[in-house]
Design a protein around this motif. Structure first.
Motif, PDB file in Angstrom:
ATOM      1  N   THR A 164      -6.427  -2.142   4.909  1.00 15.67           N
ATOM      2  CA  THR A 164      -7.206  -2.666   3.871  1.00 15.67           C
ATOM      3  C   THR A 164      -7.967  -3.428   3.185  1.00 15.67           C
ATOM      4  N   GLY A 165      -8.721  -3.405   4.968  1.00 21.52           N
ATOM      5  CA  GLY A 165     -10.495  -3.707   4.489  1.00 21.52           C
ATOM      6  C   GLY A 165      -9.988  -5.064   5.086  1.00 21.52           C
ATOM      7  N   LEU A 166      -9.493  -5.982   5.137  1.00 20.17           N
ATOM      8  CA  LEU A 166      -9.201  -7.398   4.474  1.00 20.17           C
ATOM      9  C   LEU A 166      -8.948  -7.963   6.190  1.00 20.17           C
ATOM     10  N   THR A 167      -9.130  -9.311   6.318  1.00 18.54           N
ATOM     11  CA  THR A 167      -9.488 -10.270   7.449  1.00 18.54           C
ATOM     12  C   THR A 167      -8.480 -11.226   7.342  1.00 18.54           C
ATOM     13  N   VAL A 168      -7.622 -11.363   7.924  1.00 21.15           N
ATOM     14  CA  VAL A 168      -6.276 -12.126   7.561  1.00 21.15           C
ATOM     15  C   VAL A 168      -5.825 -12.750   9.091  1.00 21.15           C
ATOM     16  N   ILE A 223       0.408  -1.061  -0.119  1.00 20.52           N
ATOM     17  CA  ILE A 223      -0.153  -0.007   0.211  1.00 20.52           C
ATOM     18  C   ILE A 223       1.127   1.097   0.502  1.00 20.52           C
ATOM     19  N   ARG A 224       0.130   1.699  -0.550  1.00 19.61           N
ATOM     20  CA  ARG A 224       1.048   3.552  -0.759  1.00 19.61           C
ATOM     21  C   ARG A 224       0.594   4.824   0.228  1.00 19.61           C
ATOM     22  N   ARG A 225       1.093   5.342   1.107  1.00 18.32           N
ATOM     23  CA  ARG A 225       1.443   6.532   1.707  1.00 18.32           C
ATOM     24  C   ARG A 225       1.261   7.564   0.970  1.00 18.32           C
ATOM     25  N   ARG A 226      -0.114   8.381   1.749  1.00 15.54           N
ATOM     26  CA  ARG A 226      -0.957   9.295   0.318  1.00 15.54           C
ATOM     27  C   ARG A 226       0.754  10.228   0.795  1.00 15.54           C
ATOM     28  N   PRO A 227       0.127  11.583  -0.158  1.00 13.55           N
ATOM     29  CA  PRO A 227       1.042  12.346  -0.419  1.00 13.55           C
ATOM     30  C   PRO A 227       1.366  13.413   0.893  1.00 13.55           C
ATOM     31  N   GLY A 228       1.871  14.307   1.556  1.00 11.80           N
ATOM     32  CA  GLY A 228       2.255  15.036   2.235  1.00 11.80           C
ATOM     33  C   GLY A 228       1.856  14.285   3.488  1.00 11.80           C
ATOM     34  N   SER A 229       1.273  12.946   3.643  1.00 16.39           N
ATOM     35  CA  SER A 229       1.447  12.297   5.330  1.00 16.39           C
ATOM     36  C   SER A 229       3.361  11.728   5.677  1.00 16.39           C
ATOM     37  N   PHE A 230       3.606  11.781   6.730  1.00 15.61           N
ATOM     38  CA  PHE A 230       5.318  11.301   6.342  1.00 15.61           C
ATOM     39  C   PHE A 230       5.236   9.732   5.550  1.00 15.61           C
ATOM     40  N   VAL A 267      -9.802  -2.358   0.892  1.00 13.73           N
ATOM     41  CA  VAL A 267      -9.980  -1.580   0.481  1.00 13.73           C
ATOM     42  C   VAL A 267      -9.452   0.120   1.317  1.00 13.73           C
ATOM     43  N   LEU A 268      -9.052   0.826   1.005  1.00 16.89           N
ATOM     44  CA  LEU A 268      -7.739   1.702   1.493  1.00 16.89           C
ATOM     45  C   LEU A 268      -9.172   2.701   2.726  1.00 16.89           C
ATOM     46  N   ASP A 269      -7.466   2.610   3.445  1.00 22.34           N
ATOM     47  CA  ASP A 269      -8.476   4.041   4.637  1.00 22.34           C
ATOM     48  C   ASP A 269      -7.602   5.142   3.912  1.00 22.34           C
ATOM     49  N   PRO A 270      -8.366   6.509   3.529  1.00 19.92           N
ATOM     50  CA  PRO A 270      -7.576   7.363   2.035  1.00 19.92           C
ATOM     51  C   PRO A 270      -7.682   8.200   3.194  1.00 19.92           C
ATOM     52  N   PHE A 299      -2.592   0.603  -3.443  1.00 18.43           N
ATOM     53  CA  PHE A 299      -2.768  -0.444  -3.136  1.00 18.43           C
ATOM     54  C   PHE A 299      -2.024  -1.172  -4.528  1.00 18.43           C
ATOM     55  N   THR A 300      -0.900  -2.017  -4.791  1.00 19.27           N
ATOM     56  CA  THR A 300      -0.783  -3.099  -5.781  1.00 19.27           C
ATOM     57  C   THR A 300      -0.285  -4.269  -4.994  1.00 19.27           C
ATOM     58  N   TRP A 301      -0.237  -5.655  -5.920  1.00 19.19           N
ATOM     59  CA  TRP A 301       0.651  -6.983  -5.552  1.00 19.19           C
ATOM     60  C   TRP A 301       1.804  -6.924  -6.182  1.00 19.19           C
ATOM     61  N   HIS A 302       2.979  -7.417  -5.894  1.00 16.50           N
ATOM     62  CA  HIS A 302       3.577  -7.423  -7.070  1.00 16.50           C
ATOM     63  C   HIS A 302       4.612  -8.899  -6.270  1.00 16.50           C
ATOM     64  N   THR A 303       5.509  -9.192  -7.028  1.00 13.91           N
ATOM     65  CA  THR A 303       5.865 -10.527  -7.118  1.00 13.91           C
ATOM     66  C   THR A 303       7.049 -10.089  -6.736  1.00 13.91           C
ATOM     67  N   ARG A 304       8.062 -10.892  -5.119  1.00 14.16           N
ATOM     68  CA  ARG A 304       8.807 -10.140  -4.502  1.00 14.16           C
ATOM     69  C   ARG A 304      10.280  -9.597  -5.335  1.00 14.16           C
TER      70      ARG A 304
END
Length: 130
Positions: free
Chosen positions: A57-61, A20-27, A98-101, A107-112
Motif C-alpha cells: 500500500t505504500g503506507l507506514t504503519v 485491497i483487491r487482488r489483480r485478475p489472473g492472480s491467486f 499506492v498499490l503494487d500493480p 483499494f477501497t475504504w469501508h465500514t465493517r
C-alpha cells in the motif's frame, strides 16, 4: 501436512477499514482482502504485517494490538494448514495509498457493515467480527 503463517493488518481511517483487491489472473484474483502476507523465516508476524503493508500500500504503519487468529485448510487443496494473525494498526503518518500493480489493482475504504458486501475470502469475513 505443512503449515503456512500469514499476517494481515486492519487499518481504520475516518471510521473505515482499508481493503485491497487482488489483480485478475492472480491467486484469488478479483477478491478483496486486508493488506498482509507470508511470514518469512526468522520474522515475527507483527514485523511481517508492517513490511507487507508498506510493500502493498505504500503506507507506514505500526501494530497496536492483535485482533485475532484464524486457521484453515488450504483453499487450493494442497496438503497445507494456513494460520493467519490479524493485527490492529495505526498510521505513522497519513499518506496516499499506492498499490503494487503486480499484486493488486484497486483499494477501497469501508465500514465493517459495508465490507460484508465485498467479495471477501471467508477468513477475512471472520476478521471483521473480531
Amino acid at each position: 501436512m505443512t503449515d503456512k503463517y500469514l499476517a494481515y493488518g486492519r487499518l481504520i481511517r475516518d471510521g473505515k477499514i482499508l481493503f485491497i483487491r487482488r489483480r485478475p489472473g492472480s491467486f484469488l484474483g478479483g477478491r478483496w482482502e486486508l493488506p498482509g502476507g507470508t511470514v518469512e523465516p526468522g520474522e515475527r508476524p507483527a514485523e511481517t504485517v508492517v513490511r507487507e503493508f508498506a510493500e502493498e500500500t505504500g503506507l507506514t504503519v505500526r501494530v497496536t494490538g492483535e485482533r485475532g487468529t484464524h486457521s484453515w485448510d488450504d483453499v487450493a487443496g494442497r496438503p497445507m494448514r494456513i494460520h493467519a494473525a490479524v493485527y490492529a494498526l495505526s498510521e505513522e503518518t497519513t499518506g496516499e495509498v499506492v498499490l503494487d500493480p503486480e499484486e493488486h489493482d484497486a483499494f477501497t475504504w469501508h465500514t465493517r457493515e459495508e465490507a460484508v458486501e465485498l467479495n471477501l475470502a471467508e477468513h477475512f469475513r471472520r476478521a471483521l467480527e473480531d
